[in-house]
Design a protein around this motif. Structure first.
Motif, PDB file in Angstrom:
ATOM      1  N   LEU A  13       2.720  10.876  -4.400  1.00 36.85           N
ATOM      2  CA  LEU A  13       3.337  11.639  -3.654  1.00 36.85           C
ATOM      3  C   LEU A  13       4.539  12.224  -4.077  1.00 36.85           C
ATOM      4  O   LEU A  13       4.651  13.418  -4.133  1.00 36.85           O
ATOM      5  CB  LEU A  13       3.502  11.111  -2.014  1.00 36.85           C
ATOM      6  CG  LEU A  13       2.418  10.617  -1.450  1.00 36.85           C
ATOM      7  CD1 LEU A  13       3.023  10.144   0.120  1.00 36.85           C
ATOM      8  CD2 LEU A  13       1.510  11.902  -0.918  1.00 36.85           C
ATOM      9  N   ASN A  14       5.103  11.365  -4.928  1.00 33.09           N
ATOM     10  CA  ASN A  14       6.481  11.819  -5.621  1.00 33.09           C
ATOM     11  C   ASN A  14       6.197  12.809  -6.667  1.00 33.09           C
ATOM     12  O   ASN A  14       6.953  13.607  -6.724  1.00 33.09           O
ATOM     13  CB  ASN A  14       7.428  10.583  -5.890  1.00 33.09           C
ATOM     14  CG  ASN A  14       8.733  10.907  -6.513  1.00 33.09           C
ATOM     15  OD1 ASN A  14       9.398  11.758  -5.851  1.00 33.09           O
ATOM     16  ND2 ASN A  14       9.095  10.545  -7.694  1.00 33.09           N
ATOM     17  N   GLY A  15       5.050  12.446  -7.458  1.00 29.18           N
ATOM     18  CA  GLY A  15       4.701  13.031  -8.572  1.00 29.18           C
ATOM     19  C   GLY A  15       3.885  14.636  -8.140  1.00 29.18           C
ATOM     20  O   GLY A  15       4.522  15.714  -8.695  1.00 29.18           O
ATOM     21  N   ARG A  66       0.789  -1.124   0.083  1.00 24.90           N
ATOM     22  CA  ARG A  66      -0.167  -0.028  -0.164  1.00 24.90           C
ATOM     23  C   ARG A  66       0.775   1.405  -0.081  1.00 24.90           C
ATOM     24  O   ARG A  66       0.686   2.169  -0.633  1.00 24.90           O
ATOM     25  CB  ARG A  66      -0.849  -0.271   1.184  1.00 24.90           C
ATOM     26  CG  ARG A  66      -1.883   1.062   1.232  1.00 24.90           C
ATOM     27  CD  ARG A  66      -2.792   0.914   2.409  1.00 24.90           C
ATOM     28  NE  ARG A  66      -3.539  -0.351   2.474  1.00 24.90           N
ATOM     29  CZ  ARG A  66      -4.332  -0.940   3.482  1.00 24.90           C
ATOM     30  NH1 ARG A  66      -4.352  -0.514   4.513  1.00 24.90           N
ATOM     31  NH2 ARG A  66      -4.851  -2.090   3.184  1.00 24.90           N
ATOM     32  N   SER A  67       2.056   1.260   0.822  1.00 25.50           N
ATOM     33  CA  SER A  67       2.752   2.387   0.611  1.00 25.50           C
ATOM     34  C   SER A  67       3.586   2.361  -0.549  1.00 25.50           C
ATOM     35  O   SER A  67       3.965   3.704  -1.020  1.00 25.50           O
ATOM     36  CB  SER A  67       3.928   2.156   1.957  1.00 25.50           C
ATOM     37  OG  SER A  67       4.802   1.037   1.587  1.00 25.50           O
ATOM     38  N   PHE A 107       5.222  16.134  -5.631  1.00 19.34           N
ATOM     39  CA  PHE A 107       6.508  16.854  -4.796  1.00 19.34           C
ATOM     40  C   PHE A 107       6.918  17.361  -5.916  1.00 19.34           C
ATOM     41  O   PHE A 107       7.553  18.473  -5.781  1.00 19.34           O
ATOM     42  CB  PHE A 107       7.004  15.764  -4.024  1.00 19.34           C
ATOM     43  CG  PHE A 107       8.420  16.476  -3.520  1.00 19.34           C
ATOM     44  CD1 PHE A 107       8.516  17.604  -2.583  1.00 19.34           C
ATOM     45  CD2 PHE A 107       9.693  16.078  -4.084  1.00 19.34           C
ATOM     46  CE1 PHE A 107       9.804  18.050  -2.073  1.00 19.34           C
ATOM     47  CE2 PHE A 107      10.892  16.665  -3.866  1.00 19.34           C
ATOM     48  CZ  PHE A 107      10.922  17.705  -2.570  1.00 19.34           C
ATOM     49  N   LEU A 108       7.536  16.881  -7.074  1.00 15.90           N
ATOM     50  CA  LEU A 108       8.161  17.055  -8.185  1.00 15.90           C
ATOM     51  C   LEU A 108       7.405  18.156  -8.909  1.00 15.90           C
ATOM     52  O   LEU A 108       8.091  19.010  -9.529  1.00 15.90           O
ATOM     53  CB  LEU A 108       8.478  15.865  -9.116  1.00 15.90           C
ATOM     54  CG  LEU A 108       9.285  14.954  -8.755  1.00 15.90           C
ATOM     55  CD1 LEU A 108       9.631  13.448  -9.478  1.00 15.90           C
ATOM     56  CD2 LEU A 108      10.610  15.491  -7.959  1.00 15.90           C
ATOM     57  N   THR A 109       6.052  18.014  -8.934  1.00 10.24           N
ATOM     58  CA  THR A 109       5.337  19.032  -9.496  1.00 10.24           C
ATOM     59  C   THR A 109       5.507  20.473  -8.881  1.00 10.24           C
ATOM     60  O   THR A 109       5.445  21.526  -9.582  1.00 10.24           O
ATOM     61  CB  THR A 109       3.741  18.746  -9.708  1.00 10.24           C
ATOM     62  OG1 THR A 109       3.765  17.358 -10.672  1.00 10.24           O
ATOM     63  CG2 THR A 109       2.971  19.733 -10.552  1.00 10.24           C
ATOM     64  N   ALA A 110       5.292  20.433  -7.441  1.00 12.54           N
ATOM     65  CA  ALA A 110       5.672  21.587  -6.617  1.00 12.54           C
ATOM     66  C   ALA A 110       6.904  22.228  -6.917  1.00 12.54           C
ATOM     67  O   ALA A 110       7.103  23.524  -7.148  1.00 12.54           O
ATOM     68  CB  ALA A 110       5.200  21.255  -5.500  1.00 12.54           C
ATOM     69  N   ILE A 111       7.966  21.595  -6.975  1.00  9.07           N
ATOM     70  CA  ILE A 111       9.330  21.986  -7.354  1.00  9.07           C
ATOM     71  C   ILE A 111       9.366  22.496  -8.649  1.00  9.07           C
ATOM     72  O   ILE A 111       9.899  23.654  -8.899  1.00  9.07           O
ATOM     73  CB  ILE A 111      10.278  20.695  -7.056  1.00  9.07           C
ATOM     74  CG1 ILE A 111      10.366  20.326  -5.537  1.00  9.07           C
ATOM     75  CG2 ILE A 111      11.664  21.219  -7.491  1.00  9.07           C
ATOM     76  CD1 ILE A 111      10.599  21.414  -4.673  1.00  9.07           C
ATOM     77  N   SER A 112       8.779  22.045  -9.651  1.00 15.38           N
ATOM     78  CA  SER A 112       8.938  22.410 -10.933  1.00 15.38           C
ATOM     79  C   SER A 112       8.097  23.882 -11.071  1.00 15.38           C
ATOM     80  O   SER A 112       8.702  24.736 -11.805  1.00 15.38           O
ATOM     81  CB  SER A 112       8.102  21.424 -12.115  1.00 15.38           C
ATOM     82  OG  SER A 112       8.955  20.124 -11.980  1.00 15.38           O
TER      83      SER A 112
END
Length: 289
Positions: free
Chosen positions: A13-15, A5-6, A17-22
Motif C-alpha cells: 500500500l505504501n508503494g 498480515r497487516s 501511494f508513493l507511486t501515485a504521488i510521484s
C-alpha cells in the motif's frame, strides 16, 4: 497473525501511494514532452494528454538553432557552477573557523547568524550594496550576494564538529597549519555534506530568476529561467526576448513546452550524480551526538 498480515500489506500500500504521488509530480513533465513531440494541429487543439499524437522532433531542432537559447544556457551553467563553488568555499571556510575553539567572539557570531533567519536582508539595501560594488549587470551579481547562507553554514559546522578532534590534533603535531588541516583533512572527509550543500545550491542557482530581473540589464546576460519567464508570463513569443523568434510552423504551446523541458533536464541530470551523498550528508549534517 492479524498484525503480521497487516505488516505484510503495508509495504504494498505504501508503494502504491508513493507511486501515485510521484506520478502527480512527473505527469506535468510527461504532458509537456507529449505536447512538444505532437503534430501542430493536435497541440493547437489541446488534444494531447500524456502521449504524443503524431511524432516529430522538429521543435527541438528549431530550439537548438536559436542563439538566444544557447546564450541563456551558457549563462545558467556559468552561474550555477560558479555560484555553487563559491558557496561551498565560503560556507565551509566560515563553518571551519566557527569550530575552532580559539576563535574570538565565536558564540556572538553564532547568535548573529541565527538572527539572519528571522531578519533577512531587505531588497533595497541589498541592491544598493551590489550597485556600490559595481556588480550590476554582471554575472557576479547572480553569484556573490547569495553565496553565504546561514543554513548551509550551520549544517556544515555541525558536520565538522563530528570529525574526531584527535585527528586534527595529530595533523597539528605533524606541523600542518590550519589551512592545511582544512584542505587536506576536513574537506576530503566532508564530501557527503558538501555534496548535499552543492545539490541545494545548484538547484537554487539554476532555478533563480528574481535576482537576474533586478541586477541584469543586458539581455545577452539573461539566464535560462528569465528567458523562460518572459516567454510564459508575458504569454508572447517576441516580448522581452530580444532576438528570440518562434518558428511559424509550430504553435507557441509546443515551443513553450520544449523550452521548459530544455531548461529542466540539465538539473535533473545533476541530481542522480549527487544523490548517493544526499541522504548521508543531510543526516550527518543535521545530527550531533
Amino acid at each position: 497473525m492479524n498484525k503480521a498480515r497487516s505488516k505484510g500489506w503495508f509495504p504494498y500500500l505504501n508503494g502504491i501511494f508513493l507511486t501515485a504521488i510521484s506520478f502527480t509530480m512527473t505527469a506535468p513533465l510527461i504532458h509537456l514532452l507529449a505536447v512538444s513531440l505532437s503534430l501542430p494541429e493536435y497541440a493547437n487543439a489541446k488534444l494531447v494528454g500524456l502521449w504524443p499524437r503524431g511524432m516529430q522532433f522538429d521543435v527541438y531542432e528549431s530550439i537548438f538553432r536559436l542563439d538566444t537559447i544557447w546564450r541563456a544556457l551558457t549563462v545558467s551553467v556559468i552561474i550555477t557552477v560558479g555560484g555553487t563553488l563559491i558557496t561551498l568555499l565560503l560556507c565551509s571556510l566560515f563553518a571551519y573557523t566557527l569550530t575552532r575553539a580559539g576563535m574570538p567572539a565565536r558564540k556572538l557570531i553564532l547568535k548573529l547568524i541565527v538572527i539572519t533567519f528571522v531578519f533577512p536582508v531587505p531588497l533595497i539595501p541589498s541592491y544598493l550594496l551590489v550597485k556600490e560594488l559595481g556588480m550590476v549587470n554582471s554575472l557576479w551579481s547572480l553569484m556573490i550576494p547569495g553565496a553565504m547562507s546561514a543554513f548551509y553554514v550551520l549544517i556544515v559546522k555541525t558536520f565538522f564538529e563530528g570529525i574526531p578532534g584527535e585527528l586534527l590534533e595529530s595533523a597539528k603535531i605533524d606541523g600542518s597549519g590550519e589551512f592545511g588541516i582544512y584542505a587536506r583533512i576536513v574537506m576530503p572527509l566532508s564530501l557527503p555534506v558538501l555534496s548535499t550543500i552543492a545539490l541545494f545550491q545548484a538547484v537554487n542557482q539554476w532555478n533563480s530568476y528574481f535576482a537576474a530581473t533586478i541586477y541584469i540589464r543586458s539581455k545577452d546576460l539573461y539566464p535560462m529561467q528569465v528567458l523562460l519567464r518572459n516567454l510564459i508570463v508575458e504569454n508572447g513569443a517576441n516580448t522581452g526576448m530580444g532576438d528570440f523568434q518562434l518558428s511559424t510552423q509550430f504553435t507557441p504551446e509546443m515551443m513553450k513546452a520544449g523550452i521548459v523541458l530544455v531548461a529542466t533536464v540539465p538539473i535533473l541530470i545533476v541530481y542522480p550524480v549527487l544523490q548517493k551523498h544526499f541522504v548521508k550528508g543531510a543526516m550527518l549534517g543535521s545530527l550531533k551526538e
